[in-house]
Write a protein that holds these residues in place. Structure first.
Motif, PDB file in Angstrom:
ATOM      1  N   MET A  10       0.823  -1.183   0.000  1.00  0.00           N
ATOM      2  CA  MET A  10       0.000   0.000   0.000  1.00  0.00           C
ATOM      3  C   MET A  10       0.869   1.248   0.000  1.00  0.00           C
ATOM      4  O   MET A  10       1.376   1.683   1.028  1.00  0.00           O
ATOM      5  CB  MET A  10      -0.922   0.020   1.243  1.00  0.00           C
ATOM      6  CG  MET A  10      -1.857  -1.175   1.327  1.00  0.00           C
ATOM      7  SD  MET A  10      -3.096  -1.163   0.023  1.00  0.00           S
ATOM      8  CE  MET A  10      -2.383  -2.290  -1.161  1.00  0.00           C
ATOM      9  N   ARG A  43      -5.890  -2.019  10.032  1.00  0.00           N
ATOM     10  CA  ARG A  43      -5.427  -1.427   8.783  1.00  0.00           C
ATOM     11  C   ARG A  43      -5.082  -2.538   7.786  1.00  0.00           C
ATOM     12  O   ARG A  43      -4.492  -3.551   8.156  1.00  0.00           O
ATOM     13  CB  ARG A  43      -4.187  -0.567   9.031  1.00  0.00           C
ATOM     14  CG  ARG A  43      -3.627   0.101   7.777  1.00  0.00           C
ATOM     15  CD  ARG A  43      -2.336   0.807   8.093  1.00  0.00           C
ATOM     16  NE  ARG A  43      -2.537   1.955   8.960  1.00  0.00           N
ATOM     17  CZ  ARG A  43      -2.774   3.193   8.519  1.00  0.00           C
ATOM     18  NH1 ARG A  43      -2.832   3.423   7.222  1.00  0.00           N
ATOM     19  NH2 ARG A  43      -2.939   4.186   9.371  1.00  0.00           N
ATOM     20  N   VAL A  44      -5.462  -2.341   6.537  1.00  0.00           N
ATOM     21  CA  VAL A  44      -5.065  -3.268   5.487  1.00  0.00           C
ATOM     22  C   VAL A  44      -3.594  -3.037   5.179  1.00  0.00           C
ATOM     23  O   VAL A  44      -3.201  -1.939   4.767  1.00  0.00           O
ATOM     24  CB  VAL A  44      -5.908  -3.068   4.212  1.00  0.00           C
ATOM     25  CG1 VAL A  44      -5.455  -4.033   3.114  1.00  0.00           C
ATOM     26  CG2 VAL A  44      -7.393  -3.278   4.507  1.00  0.00           C
ATOM     27  N   LEU A  49      -2.635  -6.449   0.134  1.00  0.00           N
ATOM     28  CA  LEU A  49      -3.853  -6.645  -0.649  1.00  0.00           C
ATOM     29  C   LEU A  49      -3.506  -7.251  -1.997  1.00  0.00           C
ATOM     30  O   LEU A  49      -2.531  -6.846  -2.639  1.00  0.00           O
ATOM     31  CB  LEU A  49      -4.553  -5.301  -0.861  1.00  0.00           C
ATOM     32  CG  LEU A  49      -5.706  -5.240  -1.881  1.00  0.00           C
ATOM     33  CD1 LEU A  49      -6.872  -6.100  -1.415  1.00  0.00           C
ATOM     34  CD2 LEU A  49      -6.146  -3.793  -2.068  1.00  0.00           C
ATOM     35  N   LEU A  99      -7.870   2.756   3.882  1.00  0.00           N
ATOM     36  CA  LEU A  99      -7.553   1.392   4.300  1.00  0.00           C
ATOM     37  C   LEU A  99      -7.293   1.290   5.797  1.00  0.00           C
ATOM     38  O   LEU A  99      -6.903   0.238   6.292  1.00  0.00           O
ATOM     39  CB  LEU A  99      -6.333   0.888   3.528  1.00  0.00           C
ATOM     40  CG  LEU A  99      -6.474   0.909   1.997  1.00  0.00           C
ATOM     41  CD1 LEU A  99      -5.200   0.427   1.341  1.00  0.00           C
ATOM     42  CD2 LEU A  99      -7.659   0.077   1.555  1.00  0.00           C
ATOM     43  N   PHE A 120     -13.880  -2.629   4.246  1.00  0.00           N
ATOM     44  CA  PHE A 120     -13.147  -2.660   2.994  1.00  0.00           C
ATOM     45  C   PHE A 120     -13.256  -4.080   2.458  1.00  0.00           C
ATOM     46  O   PHE A 120     -12.892  -5.037   3.141  1.00  0.00           O
ATOM     47  CB  PHE A 120     -11.679  -2.267   3.174  1.00  0.00           C
ATOM     48  CG  PHE A 120     -10.939  -2.185   1.875  1.00  0.00           C
ATOM     49  CD1 PHE A 120     -11.218  -1.172   0.965  1.00  0.00           C
ATOM     50  CD2 PHE A 120      -9.980  -3.129   1.537  1.00  0.00           C
ATOM     51  CE1 PHE A 120     -10.551  -1.105  -0.253  1.00  0.00           C
ATOM     52  CE2 PHE A 120      -9.298  -3.062   0.339  1.00  0.00           C
ATOM     53  CZ  PHE A 120      -9.589  -2.047  -0.568  1.00  0.00           C
ATOM     54  N   ARG A 151     -14.219   0.939  -0.192  1.00  0.00           N
ATOM     55  CA  ARG A 151     -14.458   1.334   1.202  1.00  0.00           C
ATOM     56  C   ARG A 151     -15.933   1.682   1.311  1.00  0.00           C
ATOM     57  O   ARG A 151     -16.471   2.497   0.559  1.00  0.00           O
ATOM     58  CB  ARG A 151     -13.585   2.541   1.567  1.00  0.00           C
ATOM     59  CG  ARG A 151     -13.930   3.210   2.903  1.00  0.00           C
ATOM     60  CD  ARG A 151     -13.498   2.371   4.095  1.00  0.00           C
ATOM     61  NE  ARG A 151     -13.808   3.044   5.358  1.00  0.00           N
ATOM     62  CZ  ARG A 151     -12.918   3.718   6.097  1.00  0.00           C
ATOM     63  NH1 ARG A 151     -11.662   3.829   5.680  1.00  0.00           N
ATOM     64  NH2 ARG A 151     -13.268   4.277   7.229  1.00  0.00           N
TER      65      ARG A 151
END
Length: 305
Positions: A20, A146-147, A150, A170, A199, A204
């Protein structure tokens, strides 16, 4: 979100994940996601109430089978298995949809793992789906809400037609299944006054429930549990990652989507009994056929609808 470090990027590459960074926009092939109402099936999970999760060493397993109907005609099924053992939870689901005498076929499997604390915290979410026979997938790793990694296969085709998805979108999110788990964690009372930030691997979203009333529930066999459900109005608000003109915007304008949550006091849980999604051509309904609950105290509860 700050730029990923070189070490972090290397780790992402080893996991075949996308780090990210400042930009999440790519211009590769179409993602081929299913209709948004089909995606709603993946959040029709059976979900423990707050005081069940707060126990020191909770143990709970729920297995459920749902029918999916469109304008009163059965078009598919949805099954899932939910397990809580100690401080860890795992949610698994399978769904199948067939439309137009088999001209359109869609199926999916999902797996969510996480840790139970004051709020459930997801650690991983894996979603595989098939449109006809073509395999597509989404995978996420989480850390502190938190992502952090991905992967979409095929990669998502973000263009100027999409609402920009930025790193801040995210943070403070959960996967769809964990979000619904959190929203239905109620130690008594009406579970319909809650919201969650989601998400789903691409978009989102904000999901909000509000009270709408109660509904009687018919049983094929007596379970000894209350035969009513809380009716909650569902509101979806797309935040980012969606097309500016897409079906999800129509879903957001729909004021008649509802979910019926049935309390099961003997197991200290709340279970979704029914979801109704009106469309311009008929209502999509996801209705429970059977729900089997094992609360870890040698007590088994069978709900048959």
């Amino acid at each position: 979100m700050p730029e990923a470090s070189a070490e972090g990027c290397a780790a992402c590459r080893r996991m075949d994940m996308t780090p990210m960074g400042k930009s999440l926009n790519g211009r590769t092939g179409r993602d081929g996601r299913p209709p948004i109402w089909v995606a709603l099936v993946t959040v029709a999970t059976l979900l423990p109430a707050g005081h069940a999760l707060a126990a020191k060493k909770p143990s709970l397993q729920v297995a459920a089978d749902y029918n999916i109907r469109y304008a009163g005609i059965k078009i598919g099924s949805f099954q899932f298995d939910s397990k809580i053992a100690g401080r860890r939870y795992e949610l698994n689901s399978n769904s199948r949809v067939k439309l137009l005498f088999g001209a359109f076929k869609w199926s999916s499997q999902s797996n969510t793992k996480g840790i139970v604390s004051r709020d459930p915290r997801p650690q991983s979410f894996d979603f595989v789906y098939y449109v006809k026979k073509k395999r597509k997938s989404a995978s996420m790793k989480f850390k502190r809400g938190r992502v952090v990694a991905l992967s979409n296969n095929p990669r998502v085709n973000y263009t100027s037609k999409h609402v920009p998805l930025r790193p801040e979108h995210l943070a403070g999110v959960m996967d769809p299944m964990t979000a619904i788990m959190r929203m239905t964690r109620v130690a008594g009372g009406n579970p319909c006054s809650q919201s969650a930030e989601i998400f789903d691997g691409k978009r989102r979203l904000r999901l909000k429930l509000s009270p709408k009333g109660r509904r009687q529930i018919a049983e094929r066999n007596r379970s000894g549990q209350p035969r009513f459900g809380y009716v909650c109005r569902i509101r979806f608000t797309p935040i980012a990652g969606h097309k500016k003109s897409s079906q999800i915007n129509s879903l957001a304008r729909n004021r008649d989507i509802e979910i019926v949550l049935r309390p099961v006091p003997a197991a200290k849980i709340v279970v979704p009994y029914e979801i109704n999604i009106p469309t311009g051509f008929g209502t999509v309904s996801i209705v429970a056929r059977s729900i089997n609950i094992d609360n870890g105290r040698k007590q088994r509860i069978a709900l048959r609808h």
